[in-house]
Design a protein around this motif. Structure first.
Motif, PDB file in Angstrom:
ATOM      1  N   LEU B 202       0.830  -1.219   0.000  1.00  0.00           N
ATOM      2  CA  LEU B 202       0.000   0.000   0.000  1.00  0.00           C
ATOM      3  C   LEU B 202       0.856   1.257   0.000  1.00  0.00           C
ATOM      4  O   LEU B 202       0.459   2.283  -0.557  1.00  0.00           O
ATOM      5  CB  LEU B 202      -0.895   0.020   1.244  1.00  0.00           C
ATOM      6  CG  LEU B 202      -2.304  -0.511   1.101  1.00  0.00           C
ATOM      7  CD1 LEU B 202      -3.038  -0.380   2.427  1.00  0.00           C
ATOM      8  CD2 LEU B 202      -3.084   0.218   0.011  1.00  0.00           C
ATOM      9  N   ALA B 203       2.018   1.159   0.610  1.00  0.00           N
ATOM     10  CA  ALA B 203       2.885   2.339   0.733  1.00  0.00           C
ATOM     11  C   ALA B 203       3.639   2.657  -0.561  1.00  0.00           C
ATOM     12  O   ALA B 203       4.268   3.709  -0.662  1.00  0.00           O
ATOM     13  CB  ALA B 203       3.886   2.114   1.870  1.00  0.00           C
ATOM     14  N   GLN B 204       3.584   1.765  -1.543  1.00  0.00           N
ATOM     15  CA  GLN B 204       4.324   1.992  -2.792  1.00  0.00           C
ATOM     16  C   GLN B 204       3.611   3.052  -3.639  1.00  0.00           C
ATOM     17  O   GLN B 204       2.378   3.104  -3.681  1.00  0.00           O
ATOM     18  CB  GLN B 204       4.449   0.691  -3.600  1.00  0.00           C
ATOM     19  CG  GLN B 204       5.056  -0.475  -2.837  1.00  0.00           C
ATOM     20  CD  GLN B 204       6.455  -0.179  -2.317  1.00  0.00           C
ATOM     21  OE1 GLN B 204       7.318   0.233  -3.065  1.00  0.00           O
ATOM     22  NE2 GLN B 204       6.665  -0.373  -1.020  1.00  0.00           N
ATOM     23  N   ASP B 205       4.396   3.832  -4.323  1.00  0.00           N
ATOM     24  CA  ASP B 205       3.834   4.932  -5.109  1.00  0.00           C
ATOM     25  C   ASP B 205       3.707   4.531  -6.585  1.00  0.00           C
ATOM     26  O   ASP B 205       4.383   5.075  -7.456  1.00  0.00           O
ATOM     27  CB  ASP B 205       4.746   6.162  -4.961  1.00  0.00           C
ATOM     28  CG  ASP B 205       4.148   7.375  -5.638  1.00  0.00           C
ATOM     29  OD1 ASP B 205       2.924   7.416  -5.796  1.00  0.00           O
ATOM     30  OD2 ASP B 205       4.926   8.276  -6.022  1.00  0.00           O
ATOM     31  N   VAL B 206       2.868   3.546  -6.834  1.00  0.00           N
ATOM     32  CA  VAL B 206       2.722   3.075  -8.221  1.00  0.00           C
ATOM     33  C   VAL B 206       1.258   3.037  -8.662  1.00  0.00           C
ATOM     34  O   VAL B 206       0.972   2.671  -9.802  1.00  0.00           O
ATOM     35  CB  VAL B 206       3.287   1.638  -8.399  1.00  0.00           C
ATOM     36  CG1 VAL B 206       4.773   1.601  -8.266  1.00  0.00           C
ATOM     37  CG2 VAL B 206       2.623   0.672  -7.433  1.00  0.00           C
ATOM     38  N   TRP B 207       0.367   3.445  -7.779  1.00  0.00           N
ATOM     39  CA  TRP B 207      -1.043   3.163  -8.031  1.00  0.00           C
ATOM     40  C   TRP B 207      -1.638   3.936  -9.200  1.00  0.00           C
ATOM     41  O   TRP B 207      -2.673   3.546  -9.726  1.00  0.00           O
ATOM     42  CB  TRP B 207      -1.859   3.368  -6.746  1.00  0.00           C
ATOM     43  CG  TRP B 207      -1.394   2.432  -5.678  1.00  0.00           C
ATOM     44  CD1 TRP B 207      -0.583   2.715  -4.621  1.00  0.00           C
ATOM     45  CD2 TRP B 207      -1.648   1.027  -5.618  1.00  0.00           C
ATOM     46  NE1 TRP B 207      -0.332   1.577  -3.905  1.00  0.00           N
ATOM     47  CE2 TRP B 207      -0.973   0.528  -4.486  1.00  0.00           C
ATOM     48  CE3 TRP B 207      -2.377   0.138  -6.405  1.00  0.00           C
ATOM     49  CZ2 TRP B 207      -1.009  -0.813  -4.127  1.00  0.00           C
ATOM     50  CZ3 TRP B 207      -2.412  -1.198  -6.044  1.00  0.00           C
ATOM     51  CH2 TRP B 207      -1.740  -1.652  -4.916  1.00  0.00           C
ATOM     52  N   GLN B 208      -0.986   5.006  -9.580  1.00  0.00           N
ATOM     53  CA  GLN B 208      -1.497   5.768 -10.727  1.00  0.00           C
ATOM     54  C   GLN B 208      -0.842   5.334 -12.041  1.00  0.00           C
ATOM     55  O   GLN B 208      -1.180   5.839 -13.106  1.00  0.00           O
ATOM     56  CB  GLN B 208      -1.239   7.277 -10.519  1.00  0.00           C
ATOM     57  CG  GLN B 208      -1.778   7.835  -9.218  1.00  0.00           C
ATOM     58  CD  GLN B 208      -3.265   7.571  -9.044  1.00  0.00           C
ATOM     59  OE1 GLN B 208      -4.035   7.575 -10.003  1.00  0.00           O
ATOM     60  NE2 GLN B 208      -3.674   7.305  -7.811  1.00  0.00           N
ATOM     61  N   GLU B 209       0.133   4.412 -11.955  1.00  0.00           N
ATOM     62  CA  GLU B 209       0.841   3.985 -13.165  1.00  0.00           C
ATOM     63  C   GLU B 209      -0.103   3.168 -14.059  1.00  0.00           C
ATOM     64  O   GLU B 209      -0.877   2.350 -13.571  1.00  0.00           O
ATOM     65  CB  GLU B 209       2.051   3.117 -12.788  1.00  0.00           C
ATOM     66  CG  GLU B 209       3.079   3.832 -11.931  1.00  0.00           C
ATOM     67  CD  GLU B 209       4.188   4.449 -12.752  1.00  0.00           C
ATOM     68  OE1 GLU B 209       4.119   4.396 -13.994  1.00  0.00           O
ATOM     69  OE2 GLU B 209       5.126   4.993 -12.134  1.00  0.00           O
ATOM     70  N   SER B 210       0.027   3.369 -15.352  1.00  0.00           N
ATOM     71  CA  SER B 210      -0.900   2.712 -16.284  1.00  0.00           C
ATOM     72  C   SER B 210      -0.707   1.192 -16.319  1.00  0.00           C
ATOM     73  O   SER B 210      -1.673   0.448 -16.496  1.00  0.00           O
ATOM     74  CB  SER B 210      -0.735   3.291 -17.684  1.00  0.00           C
ATOM     75  OG  SER B 210       0.588   3.117 -18.108  1.00  0.00           O
ATOM     76  N   PHE B 211       0.534   0.722 -16.107  1.00  0.00           N
ATOM     77  CA  PHE B 211       0.760  -0.725 -16.195  1.00  0.00           C
ATOM     78  C   PHE B 211       0.027  -1.480 -15.085  1.00  0.00           C
ATOM     79  O   PHE B 211      -0.238  -2.682 -15.211  1.00  0.00           O
ATOM     80  CB  PHE B 211       2.260  -1.058 -16.158  1.00  0.00           C
ATOM     81  CG  PHE B 211       2.870  -1.065 -14.779  1.00  0.00           C
ATOM     82  CD1 PHE B 211       3.321   0.095 -14.201  1.00  0.00           C
ATOM     83  CD2 PHE B 211       2.989  -2.240 -14.066  1.00  0.00           C
ATOM     84  CE1 PHE B 211       3.884   0.098 -12.937  1.00  0.00           C
ATOM     85  CE2 PHE B 211       3.552  -2.260 -12.802  1.00  0.00           C
ATOM     86  CZ  PHE B 211       4.002  -1.080 -12.243  1.00  0.00           C
ATOM     87  N   MET B 212      -0.349  -0.784 -14.012  1.00  0.00           N
ATOM     88  CA  MET B 212      -1.018  -1.442 -12.891  1.00  0.00           C
ATOM     89  C   MET B 212      -2.446  -1.864 -13.230  1.00  0.00           C
ATOM     90  O   MET B 212      -3.025  -2.716 -12.563  1.00  0.00           O
ATOM     91  CB  MET B 212      -1.035  -0.510 -11.673  1.00  0.00           C
ATOM     92  CG  MET B 212       0.319  -0.311 -11.028  1.00  0.00           C
ATOM     93  SD  MET B 212       0.911  -1.790 -10.193  1.00  0.00           S
ATOM     94  CE  MET B 212      -0.114  -1.801  -8.724  1.00  0.00           C
ATOM     95  N   ARG B 213      -3.023  -1.265 -14.246  1.00  0.00           N
ATOM     96  CA  ARG B 213      -4.413  -1.588 -14.600  1.00  0.00           C
ATOM     97  C   ARG B 213      -4.582  -3.071 -14.927  1.00  0.00           C
ATOM     98  O   ARG B 213      -5.585  -3.677 -14.603  1.00  0.00           O
ATOM     99  CB  ARG B 213      -4.869  -0.746 -15.796  1.00  0.00           C
ATOM    100  CG  ARG B 213      -5.232   0.676 -15.418  1.00  0.00           C
ATOM    101  CD  ARG B 213      -6.114   1.286 -16.488  1.00  0.00           C
ATOM    102  NE  ARG B 213      -5.414   1.459 -17.736  1.00  0.00           N
ATOM    103  CZ  ARG B 213      -4.722   2.527 -18.069  1.00  0.00           C
ATOM    104  NH1 ARG B 213      -4.649   3.544 -17.241  1.00  0.00           N
ATOM    105  NH2 ARG B 213      -4.099   2.612 -19.224  1.00  0.00           N
TER     106      ARG B 213
END
Lengths: 234, 421
Positions: B202-213
């Motif tokens: 949860l603490a990682q700053d990747v949630w807005q990255e497109s590859f995460m979709r």
């Protein structure tokens, strides 16, 4: 009679030699300016390129995403592009200077008019640049999409997409500098319409069976998959 | 965070308080399969975690077929008939909704948030698309986390020998060589993790990255490896998708799975650069070597698509691959036979050079991943030709050989990726 003819010829020859005598130095001056301009522009290009490489301009541009944009559009690096731009601007300026040295009033007027539309020319160049970037991007996307969908003639499809986008950009650029506004637009509309009509005819008449098979496969077989997609890849 | 956590969601969490075990089922128009999945989870929790505080969570991507209503009403009437004791406590159902555009990332983030807020010790995500989901899967996924202290568990499935070709030929060998852990399913549909790992993720700053979709679970696996968490694998048994299961195209799969892998490699490059060897991870469950299912793979068509595709995009491949590698690929494509030989060494070089080119941004990343498809078809057609009569044991040995090749060539990846000689 003979004296009169001789005198007339002598005067004409004299005027011609005067004209040549007054024009030749200007012509030589123009040639020298243009040749010197080419050499100066080349030196400027080399110097600019070295300076840009020295300050790592390409790496700096990477942070702005400009390098990626150029690379993705199959264009040279920002440093190279800027050096080439400097060369052409410098050489073009010397070219105009050389033409000006000829002292021909009509030509000077045209050069003056050219400077009036110079801002429009820069906008047109920008439109062309953006057009080439977009054309390369969509050309490549079409090629890859067509290859992966096993579509026939993927290169032709890609070239057509690229051609249409570049033609549109050229039309817009020419319209911007006011060259044959109506003619260019009409020519593009007719050419584009002809291509589309030709394709529609070719597909409708020549490829009726292919169209039927395609539609049947698309809608009647409920996307039955075989080859590499007949099994989960993950 | 605030944008995806609704007041209603927080109200449900507050009403429950704390749980030991949480199971999440992400859905998107799964009306036909969701009841089976929810019942399997409920029976699994009752049977294998009878004394623990448990909860079931449904994260729905705005289904329009009434899936959330089916989840709310789903209840097991008679536990006895499933050889499960009647639960001492009821297992509450948490329902949450996320926008479909968020994809896997939305469901994962809400699940992690719930696990964090509920202080869950063990958490699992299961797919409603799997028809072979049984209560035993819940035990297999959660017990090693809850009882053995593992932080993450990926599954091992029993499948058709040619299922998961992308996993066998790219994902698993790259994860094994690069991250140094032999994981059979690095991009699974089912996965489990500890509460500690949930907080870390949860603490990682990747949630807005497109590859995460579409690559969130791939990222989850690799992030746990890069964070030196205790990882393991659990044998779940046969994996059979429901008849109405939506299967993404090869292009979509390549973009999501391989794109997420390459992106994860970028995120964790400081970690994997130091890793010099790979290690096996603990295995739980009882493996059974029985092939299931059938497949209709047209190898010849695949080879033809490789031949025409590789030649058509050779100018694009020239921007991605080195000259010797491209020459070898084109030589394989233009062979006079109706099949090609794509060696493990050549394939490893291709994958590593694609990964390095992805990292260097030589072209649009979606285009780069699409350019891999024709070459992948060549490799798969060669793989199918070479293994046409191979048994499961032979296939396993060949997979090990490929993994070793990826490991052996790791310095080549480092050279290409970091520009070292």
């Amino acid at each position: 009679m003979g004296d009169l003819l001789f005198k007339s010829l002598t005067e004409t020859m004299s005027r011609l030699s005067d004209m040549v005598a007054s024009f030749l130095p200007r012509l030589i001056a123009m040639a020298i300016i243009i040749i010197a301009g080419a050499i100066v522009a080349w030196i400027l290009k080399v110097v600019v390129r070295r300076i840009l490489r020295l300050i790592k301009f390409d790496q700096l541009s990477e942070t702005t995403g400009f390098t990626r944009l150029l690379t993705q559009s199959a264009l040279p690096s920002p440093a190279d592009l800027l050096a080439r731009f400097v060369f052409w601007v410098a050489w073009f300026a010397f070219l105009l200077l050389g033409l000006n040295a000829l002292g021909i009033e009509a030509l000077n007027n045209e050069i003056g008019r050219f400077f009036d539309v110079l801002p429009q020319i820069f906008v047109a160049i920008l439109i062309l640049f953006v057009g080439v970037v977009i054309a390369n991007f969509f050309g490549r996307a079409t090629l890859l999409g067509a290859v992966n969908a096993n579509a026939p003639s993927p290169r032709l499809l890609s070239s057509m997409v690229r051609f249409v986008i570049i033609a549109l950009a050229v039309t817009m650029a020419l319209e911007r500098i006011g060259l044959g506004q109506g003619v260019v637009l009409m020519a593009f509309s007719i050419a584009f319409g002809a291509v589309m009509f030709g394709l529609a005819l070719a597909f409708g008449l020549g490829g009726r069976d292919a169209a039927r098979r395609l539609l049947e496969k698309r809608f009647l077989e409920d996307k039955k998959k075989d080859d590499d997609e007949g099994i989960s890849q993950l | 965070m605030d944008s995806i956590v609704s007041d209603e969601f927080l109200r449900q969490i507050t009403a429950i308080g704390q749980v030991d075990v949480l199971v999440s089922v992400p859905t998107a128009d799964n009306r036909h399969t969701i009841e089976h999945a929810v019942n399997a989870v409920q029976i699994g929790l009752a049977k294998y975690f009878p004394r623990e505080r448990t909860a079931l969570m449904n994260v729905d991507a705005q289904s329009r077929d009434g899936t959330p209503e089916i989840v709310r009403e789903a209840a097991v009437r008679d536990f006895q008939s499933y050889l499960a004791p009647t639960p001492l406590r009821s297992s509450p159902i948490i329902t949450a909704s996320c926008h479909p555009s968020l994809g896997q990332a939305g469901a994962l983030r809400l699940t992690l948030t719930a696990a964090d807020l509920l202080r869950a010790k063990a958490c699992a995500i299961v797919s409603p698309d799997v028809a072979s989901l049984t209560p035993e899967w819940i035990d297999a996924l959660l017990r090693p986390i809850y009882r053995e202290g593992l932080d993450q568990l990926t599954p091992i499935y029993q499948r058709h020998r040619f299922a998961g070709l992308l996993v066998r030929n790219i994902l698993a060998p790259v994860v094994g060589a690069v991250y140094g852990y032999e994981i059979e399913e690095p991009a699974p549909d089912e996965i489990s993790f500890s509460g500690v790992l949930a907080c870390h993720l949860l603490a990682q700053d990747v949630w807005q990255e497109s590859f995460m979709r579409s690559g969130a679970l791939m990222w989850l696996t690799t992030t746990a490896l890069a964070g030196n968490f205790r990882v393991g694998q659990s044998f779940l048994g046969p994996k059979v998708f429901a008849a109405r299961h939506f299967s993404p195209s090869l292009a979509e799969t390549m973009q999501s799975a391989v794109g997420a892998l390459f992106k994860s490699m970028e995120e964790h490059q400081a970690f994997w650069r130091q890793r010099t060897s790979s290690q096996a991870v603990p295995l739980f469950g009882f493996p059974v070597d029985v092939e299931i299912g059938s497949a209709h793979l047209n190898r010849k068509k695949m080879f033809e698509m490789f031949r025409s595709g590789a030649n058509a995009i050779s100018s694009i491949l020239a921007e991605i691959l080195s000259s010797p590698t491209l020459d070898a690929v084109l030589q394989a494509a233009n062979t006079a036979d109706d099949h090609c030989y794509f060696s493990d060494e050549l394939w490893t070089k291709v994958v590593y050079e694609f990964a390095a080119s992805y990292h260097r941004g030589v072209m649009n990343r979606d285009h780069l991943l699409q350019a891999l498809i024709p070459v992948y078809r060549g490799r798969i057609s060669s793989y199918l030709w070479e293994n046409r009569g191979a048994h499961l044991e032979e296939l396993r040995k060949r997979r090990e050989v490929l993994h070793l090749e990826f490991e052996r060539m790791k310095p080549y990846l480092i050279e290409k990726w970091f520009g070292e000689t």
